[in-house]
Design a protein around this motif. Sequence first.
Motif, short mmCIF file in Angstrom:
data_model
loop_
_atom_site.label_atom_id
_atom_site.label_comp_id
_atom_site.label_asym_id
_atom_site.label_seq_id
_atom_site.Cartn_x
_atom_site.Cartn_y
_atom_site.Cartn_z
N LYS A 379 0.83 -1.27 -0.02
CA LYS A 379 0.17 0.04 0.07
C LYS A 379 0.82 1.20 -0.03
CE LYS A 379 -3.98 -2.14 2.37
NZ LYS A 379 -4.85 -1.98 3.84
N CYS A 389 -3.22 3.73 4.96
CA CYS A 389 -2.49 3.56 3.34
C CYS A 389 -3.30 2.83 2.54
CB CYS A 389 -1.28 2.79 3.66
SG CYS A 389 0.14 3.43 4.59
N PHE A 390 -2.96 2.85 1.14
CA PHE A 390 -3.90 2.65 0.02
C PHE A 390 -3.11 1.89 -0.74
CE2 PHE A 390 -6.11 5.82 2.40
CZ PHE A 390 -7.12 5.48 2.50
N ASN A 391 -3.60 0.98 -1.66
CA ASN A 391 -2.96 0.41 -2.92
C ASN A 391 -2.84 1.12 -4.19
OD1 ASN A 391 -5.39 -0.29 -3.45
ND2 ASN A 391 -5.16 -2.66 -3.44
N SER A 395 -7.89 5.81 -4.53
CA SER A 395 -8.67 5.38 -3.21
C SER A 395 -7.97 6.30 -2.10
CB SER A 395 -8.01 4.05 -2.67
OG SER A 395 -8.63 3.15 -3.62
N LEU A 396 -6.66 6.81 -2.30
CA LEU A 396 -6.12 8.02 -1.35
C LEU A 396 -6.89 9.22 -1.63
CD1 LEU A 396 -4.18 9.17 0.45
CD2 LEU A 396 -2.54 9.29 -1.25
N HIS A 399 -10.26 9.13 -0.22
CA HIS A 399 -10.16 9.18 1.36
C HIS A 399 -9.82 10.73 1.82
CE1 HIS A 399 -8.81 8.32 5.34
NE2 HIS A 399 -7.63 8.82 5.24
#
Length: 404
Positions: A379, A389-391, A395-396, A399
Amino acid sequence: MQDIPSSNHSNNASFDSFKQVRSSDSSQTVTQNKSHSTGAKHQTAHIRGKPFSCSECGKCFNNKSNLDTHHRIHTGEKPFSCSECGKCFNSKSNLDSHKRVHTGEKPFSCSECGKCFSDKSSLIREKPFSCSECGKCYKNKSALVVHQRTHTGEKPFSCSECGKCFNRKSTLDTHHKIHTGEKPFPCSECGKCFHRKSDLVKHQRYHTGEKPYSCSECGKCFNNKPSLFKHHRIHTGEKPFSCSECGKCFNRKSTLDTHHKIHTGENPFSCSECWKCFNHRSALTKHQRNHTGEKPFSCSECGKCFHQKSHLVVHQRSHTGEKPFSCSECWKCFNRKSELVTHQRIHTGEKPYSCSECGKCFSQKSELVTHQRIHTGEKPFSCSECDMCFNNKSSLVNHTKKHI
């Protein structure tokens, strides 16, 4: 003794009288020759119908205007000047022929093949020797014989040093200079020397910027003829060089040679910084800019700099709005070819990137990379507010909106 007939006496008297007249004429002619050095030539000219002779070289003409034009060869006078470029000529007819260079006019056409010429002399120049294989014509037989060797493959001139053979002696003479190291043609700008004068002429165009060969399709100019021929293949689609391993075709031999290294695994060009190897010198040069930070290609609009010229070309389309790559299915346009290739997979359904863990397939490599993080647990995108954390980046972004 037999009496001589009176008629004979009369004939002899007439002959003596004729001799006296001829003698008188002859002495008169000798006197004229002494006073006029070119009299004999002038009299001959009268007989031939060319009464006007040049006092410099004795050449004769049938009218005074031709003599006046001829005189200018001796005096160097050139009273007729071109209004376009200022070049001067000693006769109006030569000026008229020259003007056709500017106008493009070609009024003299061949009745056999229809080819047109700007002056009559070019049309008159015959090329009576034609090749039975391709029909190409030559002015003399020796030139035809040399040409025919391109069809027969005959190479009668061999190098005594290395045994290499050539189809003409002049090419062998030039080749010999490789062994002797002779380079008699130096560049006055940089001092670089060449085996042949033609190579020097081509080289000098790099200094002058001259590009005399232009493409009839797009107008792009080149400093040598082979480069123009190679460029033409972009328009014609011709790809005469095919790979013996996979059958892929290329429009240049150098590109095929580079491609071959994919099959052989040959990477002869290595980076002295990181020892990464490349199959082409230009690829190494581009790579080394990553270490040096050199960005020699700058945008004239915004000043942004790039490692490679191709990256600059793509970037400039953001200013011009140019999108030269269009989809044949839906006509959507793109500013780079890679985007078009990726887009076309929507229509074809092609998904060439598969996951080695679960076998799932993707149309883009970036999608596969993102997917593989599910298996690895990686991530790499972290939130600066809460350290979550994101992969993937999207998505980040979603967020971070919660913190706003």
